[in-house]
Enzyme design. Structure first.
Site, PDB file in Angstrom:
ATOM      1  N   LYS A   1       0.767  -1.205   0.110  1.00 29.34           N
ATOM      2  CA  LYS A   1       0.044   0.122   0.137  1.00 29.34           C
ATOM      3  C   LYS A   1       0.803   1.376  -0.060  1.00 29.34           C
ATOM      4  CE  LYS A   1      -2.248  -0.863   3.761  1.00 29.34           C
ATOM      5  NZ  LYS A   1      -1.541  -1.954   4.166  1.00 29.34           N
TER       6      LYS A   1
ATOM      7  N   HIS B   1      -6.104   4.953   8.822  1.00 28.48           N
ATOM      8  CA  HIS B   1      -5.565   5.087  10.085  1.00 28.48           C
ATOM      9  C   HIS B   1      -6.049   6.380  10.698  1.00 28.48           C
ATOM     10  CE1 HIS B   1      -2.756   3.724   6.908  1.00 28.48           C
ATOM     11  NE2 HIS B   1      -2.704   2.464   7.742  1.00 28.48           N
TER      12      HIS B   1
ATOM     13  N   CYS C   1     -42.687  -0.503  25.387  1.00 27.89           N
ATOM     14  CA  CYS C   1     -43.933  -1.212  25.497  1.00 27.89           C
ATOM     15  C   CYS C   1     -45.016  -0.400  25.002  1.00 27.89           C
ATOM     16  CB  CYS C   1     -44.249  -1.708  26.966  1.00 27.89           C
ATOM     17  SG  CYS C   1     -45.664  -2.712  27.412  1.00 27.89           S
TER      18      CYS C   1
END
Length: 693
Positions: free
Chosen positions: A227, A339, A522
């Site tokens: 890379k 990074h 609920c």
């Protein structure tokens, strides 16, 4: 030459020409590496923030960003020291452009101050120093096709004899990008990988040891796939020179696929997730017996036909360090590196569709110096890469958006890879990679590999236009005629409407009760059911026959209510409908209550006393047995049953939960009655009041 990325003397910024290969004698790389290690000056694309073992003498603070104008040009901070400049043409008043830049700098300084007080991120590791070794050891332990090279952080194919007469492929870089790169070791991909510490380039000695290992195994040359970061180029390049001095046939390809920068950078394009596709193409060629020169030529061309762009919602953090930078809760960053290196701009959080459209527009904009030229009719391989912390739910949404957006541009998505391929630790973000392909490249992508991190990819294009499987038609049910003794359709509608209004009025109360023991929804769940029933009864009169009515309600709640409550009510009503077929006398309603509760207990696993809705229902059932008595008064019995249910619901306040989410919580923390029991009692009360009215 620029220094080590991540402040660890390792992987700095990219090189000028990210697609050139290293062939022949290079510059004195040993001297360059020594100079870089000692000077520690940064690349233009060096990351913000935490590094590895050695910190550079001068680097940006964690949250610092260059000041960027709307056009994307970068301005240094020197022009902003001491406040905005005053315009000579405006009577000494600060001009608006300088005021804007100054306010941006003040905001960035505030962000840096906030970052300075951040805590070190939690990590599930044994030690900071040993985390890279432990991760590699774990991969090897679970995959018999990979082995370690003793004394080095190097992983190799376990069947090295299989590369005899073939080109060996080595790659690597800093750890923290898992599954890259060791996950791509296997037949048809990489021969080996050299790993550094987190975000730190691997040691020259380990790279050289890996080259020696594959050379001694009989490889017909070695290709290093690297890379585009300074530390990686230096360390792999120095190892290459030393291996050549020993007589090894070694070449190196630098991968730079970043499409972020709008102007050409001297450092070149950063190496990102597209590197994984280069691993695959090179691996397929090597497995087929291609020569080293042929592989270098093919992958160099592929690198130039590829682009990648990242988008992040959060930073990442090196183990033992604070987050590398900060993003506000309503911000996302476009074009950052793997990074934590700075991107091209920050923007407000937008929908997945808009984010993907922004990314693809930036990647293919001809005015962008690092753009990927796409035209209608082009064929691409798409990689939707999780940068580490994005949920797979979000990843699927992004993948669908990417396919639709490319199709709208007339682009053929020949293959789509979706998953975690090259990550940035726990960064919540995604990158999109596009590789222009022809039939030959596509064949290499489709070639078989044993690498554990490569997906089981179907050799078929991606499309948003897949034909749906038709849903099976439901068999027509025999219509049960309404009976004169059962509740009429109008009466049933009035009762249902009263139940719905009761539940809607209780929404906030039920949510509040549920926060102590569940996820606080609920009330929302019951309100959703109530609205669905309201729409249903307004659209058509409810069935008059009891069995039909309960069955229809069961289907509706199973479809619309959601959650475990929807399933439990659906079970209750489905089972309760059975005793009411061709019956509607009072004992039949007692039988219906029994059948419904038994079904809930059979599949839900709860019982009376477990602090659930069954406490209310079971208390009511005991009273409703009186309906079996000849001459029983329905409303009187039901009124007593409702009182019993309400008392049972209140009594759950003092119970220890034996089922449901609340069973995982200490009873000392459960100080309110169970919301499901309260809701069930309220439904019974509403039915009573509806019948009375």
């Amino acid at each position: 030459m620029a220094a080590a990325r991540d402040g660890a003397g390792g992987q700095g910024g990219p090189m000028p020409d990210a697609t050139d290969t290293e062939s022949g004698a290079s510059p004195p790389l040993a001297a360059a590496a020594s100079s870089a290690r000692s000077s520690h000056t940064q690349d233009a694309a060096a990351p913000r923030g935490q590094g590895g073992a050695r910190a550079p003498a001068r680097r940006r603070r964690p949250a610092e960003r260059p000041v960027t104008s709307p056009e994307g040009s970068t301005r240094g901070r020197s022009a902003l020291r001491g406040g905005p400049r005053r315009s000579r043409r405006a009577g000494g008043q600060p001009n608006q452009r300088d005021l804007s830049l100054f306010s941006q700098e003040l905001l960035r300084r505030a962000q840096r101050n906030h970052a300075a007080h951040m805590e070190v991120s939690k990590k599930l590791v044994n030690s900071v120093a040993g985390c890279a070794d432990d991760a590699l050891a774990g991969l090897v332990a679970c995959n018999p096709g990979i082995q370690l090279l003793k004394g080095h952080r190097v992983a190799l194919r376990a069947d090295l004899e299989g590369i005899q007469g073939r080109v060996a492929l080595l790659s690597g870089g800093g750890s923290g990008h898992e599954p890259a790169h060791a996950g791509y070791i296997g037949k048809g991909m990489l021969t080996g990988v050299v790993a550094g510490a987190v975000f730190t380039s691997p040691a020259v000695g380990s790279i050289l040891a890996a080259i020696r290992a594959v050379t001694q195994a009989g490889a017909a040359g070695t290709l290093l796939i690297v890379k585009n970061y300074t530390g990686d180029r230096l360390n792999f390049g120095l190892a290459l020179e030393r291996a050549r001095a020993e007589g090894a046939d070694v070449q190196m390809v630098i991968v730079g696929d970043d499409s972020a920068f709008t102007t050409r950078k001297k450092a070149g394009r950063r190496g990102l997730c597209g590197t994984v596709l280069i691993h695959k193409v090179a691996g397929a060629l090597a497995e087929a017996g291609a020569s080293l020169n042929k592989i270098v030529k093919t992958v160099s061309a592929a690198t130039k036909a590829m682009g990648t762009l990242g988008l992040s919602l959060s930073p990442c953090s090196v183990p033992g360090s604070k987050p590398t930078f900060q993003l506000a809760h309503d911000e996302m960053e476009l074009g950052l590196g793997i990074h934590g290196e700075a991107g091209v701009r920050r923007m407000k959080v937008v929908s997945a569709d808009k984010a993907v459209e922004t990314m693809l527009t930036h990647m293919t904009d001809p005015s962008n110096a690092s753009h990927l030229p796409l035209s209608p009719g082009s064929s691409v391989v798409l990689v939707v890469n999780n940068l580490g912390g994005l949920s797979y739910l979000e990843l699927g949404i992004v993948a669908g958006a990417a396919v639709r957006s490319l199709e709208s541009r007339g682009i053929h998505v020949a293959r789509a890879l979706v998953g975690s391929f090259m990550t940035a630790l726990e960064m919540a973000g995604v990158s999109l990679t596009l590789l222009l392909v022809d039939e030959e490249l596509l064949r290499l992508i489709d070639a078989k590999t044993t690498a554990v991190a490569w997906p089981n990819l179907a050799a078929a294009p991606a499309t948003s236009q897949r034909e749906e499987v038709p849903a099976p038609k439901e068999e027509l049910k025999t219509v049960q005629p309404a009976t004169s003794t059962g509740p009429g359709g109008q009466r049933a509608q009035l009762v249902l409407e009263h139940v719905c209004s009761t539940l809607l009025a209780m929404e906030d109360k039920l949510n509040e009760l549920d926060r102590a023991a569940g996820d606080g929804d609920c009330g929302h769940t019951h309100a959703r059911a109530a609205r669905a029933i309201q729409e249903w009864v307004r659209a058509r009169p409810p069935p008059a026959a009891p069995a039909q009515l309960l069955s229809a309600l069961a289907d509706l709640l199973l479809e619309e209510m959601g959650g475990s409550s929807g399933v439990l009510y659906g079970l209750f009503l489905t089972a309760a409908a059975q005793p009411l077929h061709n019956r509607s006398d009072l004992p039949a309603w007692a039988d219906a209550m029994d059948a419904g509760i038994k079904a809930m207990q059979r599949y839900g696993g709860a019982a009376a006393g477990d602090r659930t809705m069954l406490d209310s229902l079971c208390a009511a059932r005991e009273v409703l047995q009186a309906l079996r008595t000849p001459g029983a008064n329905l409303l009187q019995v039901l009124a007593t049953a409702v009182q019993s249910a309400e008392a049972a619901a209140e009594a759950t306040r003092h119970m220890e939960a034996g089922a449901g989410r609340a069973s995982y919580i200490s009873s000392a923390q459960l100080l309110q009655p169970d919301p499901g029991a309260v809701a069930a009692a309220a439904v019974l009360r509403a039915v009573l009041e509806g019948l009375q009215n």
